[in-house]
Structure formats: structure tokens, C-alpha cells
Design an enzyme around this catalytic site. Structure first.
Site, short mmCIF file in Angstrom:
data_model
loop_
_atom_site.label_atom_id
_atom_site.label_comp_id
_atom_site.label_asym_id
_atom_site.label_seq_id
_atom_site.Cartn_x
_atom_site.Cartn_y
_atom_site.Cartn_z
N SER A 102 8.47 4.87 -2.36
CA SER A 102 7.49 5.95 -2.42
C SER A 102 7.95 7.01 -3.42
CB SER A 102 7.26 6.51 -1.02
OG SER A 102 6.14 7.36 -0.98
N GLU A 222 -3.72 0.07 -5.62
CA GLU A 222 -4.84 -0.86 -5.63
C GLU A 222 -4.73 -1.79 -6.83
OE1 GLU A 222 -8.39 1.50 -5.48
OE2 GLU A 222 -8.01 2.17 -3.41
N HIS A 246 2.39 1.28 4.04
CA HIS A 246 3.23 1.94 3.03
C HIS A 246 4.72 1.88 3.38
CE1 HIS A 246 4.34 4.71 -0.12
NE2 HIS A 246 4.75 5.63 0.74
#
Length: 266
Positions: A102, A222, A246
Site C-alpha cells: 500500500s 482496476e 487490500h
């Protein structure tokens, strides 16, 4: 702490105290850079497995865990990336791989471009791809801030379940114990930078092998983002973990390592 864990330590690098946990001690060096509200200790279960074949250093990013924190520090992406560069230099690590999740993946990208020769390869686990003119990051700032404020008063695993309903009891307990070390202004700055600092222009500059690991149920990356990344840097290797959100290794531990494969050892 057990198994492959060796020790925790602090080193002064880039003008701050950087705390880290070391696992394994043998094999290819790997610096693991966690996400926006993940102190190093919360990645211990991943580091244990990685340390079967690698010398693993898990960082407390500034403003989190036991590393330097407070109102006088800069919590922007460039400063956090510079920390990683100086951390590797200070420990005299020989071209370690960077594995970032992340926010940590964004840090890894920027750090590699700051000093390309310092790192051997990158694993970019579901980095936020929001930025100016792009769709917003799917998580909302209050999710972070509200839980941090509760943790400062003391929160248990049951209270943390409202924020992380799919996590195990052990994971919830660890987050409840350590979340209070995440300095709110540092988290706010990082979250706002997800939308201000576009990471896509960094991708063509990458000069080391890179893997982009995508969460199938995360909503962060995406197909259009993958297509854009590959158009900018066709050498990026794409790996998917279809059944994970995630927090990929939390959701599908085995799927995370299956997607990673032998990338760190090639």
C-alpha cells in the site's frame, strides 16, 4: 516473537531514529515497508515466512511504531522514501529487494528512483493509484482517524473488530495494541498524498525488476490502472491474488506467497 525472529533495533539514518525488526538473517536481504497504519510488528507473520529464505528487515515508517515521530517531522512521500534509502545505506545492505504494501509500495517506488543502484528489485503490493484527476482511494480518512483516536484511549480486539471485521482474533489484538503508535498527522498527510502525489510518472523511471501484486477484491487497482502501468513500463510483472482484499496476506496468506513465487530470489 518466535521462529525466525532475531531482534528489534534502532538506527539513526536520514536524521531520524528508525526502528526495525530483523528476521532470518540469511539469504537475499529484503526490506519490508508496511502501509499507512501498520507498525512493523504487524507484519511479523509475513516476515517469518519470508525469512525461511531471506534476510528480512521490517521497518517502522516514521510516525509509526517505535520510529521517530512528532510534529517536527515531514511525513511526505519523498521524506519516507529517503528514509528507506538511508536505512539501507546505514546498515550497509547489499542491494536489498524492497517489498512494500500500500503506502509502503509507493515509498518503494520513489526510493528506488531516488537511488536506483541501491536496490535489486521491487514487490509493489496493491499501492494506491489515486492522484490528481484520478478516482479517489476507496478507503476514507475517518476509518483511520476514528480508530486511532479510540486506540489512544485504549481499545481491545472486540472494539477493533468494527474496523477490521474479517481479521482473526490474533490480528485484531495486535492492531489494538499497536495502533496508538500511529501519529495522526502522519497518517493524514500520507492519506492526502495518495490524492496529491501521482505515482504513475515514477513507473517509467524504474530500472530494476518490479512486480505489481493486485488484490482481486481490494478495489484499489482496476484493470485500467494495470493497463496504464504496463503502457508506461512493460517490464512490470503483474501478479493477482483474486480472493484477497487490500490487506492481501491477511486475507489470503497462501495466495500472497503463491503470487510472490520466486520473484525475490531470481
Amino acid at each position: 516473537m518466535s521462529g525466525q525472529f532475531l531482534y528489534g533495533a534502532n538506527i539513526f539514518a536520514n536524521g531520524i531514529r528508525q526502528h526495525y525488526l530483523r528476521y532470518g538473517g540469511k539469504g537475499t536481504p529484503v526490506v519490508l515497508v508496511p502501509g499507512i497504519t501498520s507498525p512493523a510488528i504487524t507484519w511479523g507473520f509475513v516476515a517469518e515466512r519470508l525469512a525461511e529464505n531471506h534476510d528480512v528487515y521490517v521497518l517502522d515508517v516514521r510516525g509509526r511504531g517505535l520510529s521517530s515521530t512528532g510534529p517536527d517531522l515531514d511525513y511526505g512521500l519523498d521524506s519516507m522514501a529517503s528514509d528507506v534509502v538511508h536505512f539501507a545505506e546505514a546498515l550497509k545492505l547489499n542491494a536489498p529487494a524492497l517489498l512494500g504494501h500500500s503506502m509502503g509500495a509507493r515509498i518503494a517506488i520513489r526510493a528506488s528512483n531516488m537511488k536506483p543502484a541501491a536496490f535489486s528489485r521491487l514487490v509493489l503490493v496493491d499501492p494506491p493509484v489515486s492522484g490528481p484527476g484520478r478516482r479517489p482511494y476507496p478507503s476514507k480518512l475517518p476509518w483511520y482517524v476514528d480508530s486511532i483516536r479510540l486506540s489512544l484511549k485504549g481499545i481491545d480486539a472486540e472494539g477493533m473488530k468494527a474496523f477490521c471485521p474479517t481479521w482473526t482474533e490474533e490480528q485484531l489484538k495486535l492492531r489494538a495494541e499497536w495502533l496508538h503508535t500511529c501519529y495522526e498527522p502522519a497518517i493524514v498527510t500520507a492519506f492526502e498524498d495518495f490524492h496529491k502525489d501521482d505515482i504513475f510518472p515514477d513507473l517509467p523511471k524504474l530500472s530494476v525488476p518490479a512486480m505489481l501484486m493486485v488484490a482481486g477484491r481490494g478495489g484499489v487497482i482496476e484493470q485500467a490502472d494495470i493497463d496504464e502501468a504496463l503502457a508506461l513500463n512493460p517490464a512490470i510483472e503483474i501478479a493477482r491474488v483474486e480472493n484477497a482484499g487490500h490487506m492481501i496476506p491477511w486475507d489470503d496468506f497462501d495466495g500472497f506467497f503463491a503470487a510472490l513465487g520466486d520473484f525475490l530470489s531470481r
